[in-house]
Design a protein around this motif. Structure first.
Motif, short mmCIF file in Angstrom:
data_model
loop_
_atom_site.label_atom_id
_atom_site.label_comp_id
_atom_site.label_asym_id
_atom_site.label_seq_id
_atom_site.Cartn_x
_atom_site.Cartn_y
_atom_site.Cartn_z
N GLY A 182 0.07 12.18 -7.06
CA GLY A 182 0.35 13.26 -7.98
C GLY A 182 0.09 12.93 -9.43
N HIS A 183 -0.43 11.74 -9.71
CA HIS A 183 -0.63 11.29 -11.09
C HIS A 183 -2.10 11.01 -11.39
CE1 HIS A 183 3.66 10.85 -11.88
NE2 HIS A 183 3.77 10.34 -10.67
N TYR A 184 -2.38 10.87 -12.67
CA TYR A 184 -3.68 10.38 -13.12
C TYR A 184 -3.70 8.87 -12.89
CZ TYR A 184 -5.05 14.68 -15.53
OH TYR A 184 -5.43 15.97 -15.82
N PHE B 25 0.84 -1.21 0.00
CA PHE B 25 0.00 0.00 0.00
C PHE B 25 0.87 1.26 0.00
CE2 PHE B 25 -3.42 -2.63 2.26
CZ PHE B 25 -4.13 -2.85 1.08
N LYS B 26 1.94 1.25 0.80
CA LYS B 26 2.84 2.41 0.85
C LYS B 26 3.51 2.64 -0.51
CE LYS B 26 3.89 1.78 5.72
NZ LYS B 26 4.77 1.03 6.58
N ARG B 27 3.96 1.55 -1.13
CA ARG B 27 4.60 1.66 -2.45
C ARG B 27 3.61 2.20 -3.48
NH1 ARG B 27 5.57 -2.18 -6.89
NH2 ARG B 27 7.55 -1.66 -7.88
N PHE B 28 2.38 1.68 -3.46
CA PHE B 28 1.34 2.14 -4.38
C PHE B 28 1.11 3.64 -4.21
CE2 PHE B 28 -3.08 3.21 -5.23
CZ PHE B 28 -3.27 2.68 -6.50
N LYS B 29 1.00 4.08 -2.97
CA LYS B 29 0.78 5.50 -2.69
C LYS B 29 1.95 6.35 -3.18
CE LYS B 29 -0.18 8.77 1.02
NZ LYS B 29 -0.38 8.97 2.46
N LYS C 239 -13.17 6.05 -0.10
CA LYS C 239 -13.33 7.39 -0.66
C LYS C 239 -12.24 7.57 -1.73
CE LYS C 239 -10.36 9.40 2.80
NZ LYS C 239 -10.13 10.03 4.03
N PRO C 240 -12.35 8.60 -2.58
CA PRO C 240 -11.30 8.80 -3.57
C PRO C 240 -9.91 8.92 -2.91
CG PRO C 240 -13.19 10.18 -4.08
CD PRO C 240 -13.44 9.56 -2.72
N LEU C 241 -8.91 8.41 -3.61
CA LEU C 241 -7.55 8.44 -3.08
C LEU C 241 -7.00 9.86 -3.17
CD1 LEU C 241 -6.27 5.17 -4.80
CD2 LEU C 241 -7.15 5.44 -2.48
N PRO C 242 -6.40 10.36 -2.09
CA PRO C 242 -5.92 11.74 -2.11
C PRO C 242 -4.77 11.96 -3.09
CG PRO C 242 -5.34 10.64 -0.04
CD PRO C 242 -6.17 9.68 -0.82
N ASN C 243 -4.69 13.20 -3.59
CA ASN C 243 -3.58 13.67 -4.41
C ASN C 243 -3.43 12.88 -5.71
OD1 ASN C 243 -1.44 15.38 -5.02
ND2 ASN C 243 0.07 14.03 -4.08
N ARG C 244 -4.55 12.45 -6.30
CA ARG C 244 -4.54 11.76 -7.58
C ARG C 244 -5.77 12.18 -8.38
NH1 ARG C 244 -2.50 6.70 -4.17
NH2 ARG C 244 -3.08 8.22 -2.64
N GLN D 277 -21.80 9.08 -11.89
CA GLN D 277 -21.05 10.33 -11.79
C GLN D 277 -20.61 10.59 -10.36
OE1 GLN D 277 -20.24 12.06 -14.70
NE2 GLN D 277 -18.82 12.97 -13.27
N PRO D 278 -19.66 9.79 -9.83
CA PRO D 278 -19.18 10.07 -8.47
C PRO D 278 -18.43 11.40 -8.43
CG PRO D 278 -17.85 8.38 -9.49
CD PRO D 278 -18.98 8.67 -10.43
N GLU D 279 -18.57 12.08 -7.31
CA GLU D 279 -17.96 13.40 -7.15
C GLU D 279 -16.44 13.31 -7.23
OE1 GLU D 279 -17.94 16.90 -3.81
OE2 GLU D 279 -19.68 15.57 -3.93
N GLY D 280 -15.86 14.27 -7.94
CA GLY D 280 -14.41 14.38 -8.00
C GLY D 280 -13.72 13.44 -8.98
N CYS D 281 -14.51 12.78 -9.85
CA CYS D 281 -13.95 11.83 -10.81
C CYS D 281 -14.29 12.24 -12.24
CB CYS D 281 -14.50 10.43 -10.57
SG CYS D 281 -14.08 9.74 -8.98
#
Length: 160
Positions: A37-39, A28-32, A52-57, A69-73
């Motif tokens: 910062g990426h798409y 999980f740490k490696r994935f994060k 919830k949506p993953l932060p900073n992506r 239509q989920p929010e923020g996607c």
């Protein structure tokens, strides 16, 4: 660059009932670290497996449901449309699930696998990596410990 990233069992299992069947905190740490910062491109079921949506992506979700239509996607209906939205000069990650990995493989330049050294019953699988097309350019073995029930190896594949 288009990069697939996944934790995959020896039998190419990804998960069952829209959940992972193992818990590897270091993965999980490696994935994060890699995806922040990426798409990130994923299918609807993968997105819905997150609390919830993953932060900073930037989340791009592929769905055939027109009203979804989920929010923020950003919602699209094909892998091609998802890739068209992503900046060409940046790394984009395809994060699953099984169907999306199959659709994305022809467009992928690199694969980041965490190979979990066990086999699991599953209903979602990663596509077979054809070693005629791909080569391992890095491999780091990790031994199971009190937080990781299974040995695992970080493998980086590059298209030949």
């Amino acid at each position: 660059m288009i990069v697939m990233i996944a934790a995959v069992a020896e039998n190419n299992a990804l998960g069952k009932n829209n959940e992972l069947v193992w818990h590897l905190p270091n993965d999980f740490k490696r994935f994060k670290t890699l995806t922040s910062g990426h798409y990130i491109i994923m299918g609807r079921k993968t997105f819905e497996s997150f609390p919830k949506p993953l932060p900073n992506r930037t989340h791009i979700v592929i769905s055939r449901q027109e009203e979804y239509q989920p929010e923020g996607c950003i919602i699209v209906d094909s892998i091609e449309k998802a890739l068209d939205i992503c900046p060409r000069n940046e790394t984009t990650y395809i994060i699953g699930g099984g169907e999306i990995y199959n659709l994305g493989l022809p467009f992928t330049d690199k694969i980041e696998i965490t190979r979990v050294h066990n086999s699991f019953e599953a209903d979602a699988f990663f596509p077979e990596i054809d070693l005629e097309e791909w080569e391992i350019i890095e491999s780091v073995f990790n031994t199971k410990d009190e937080k990781h029930l299974y040995d695992y190896t970080y493998q980086t594949f590059s298209r030949k």
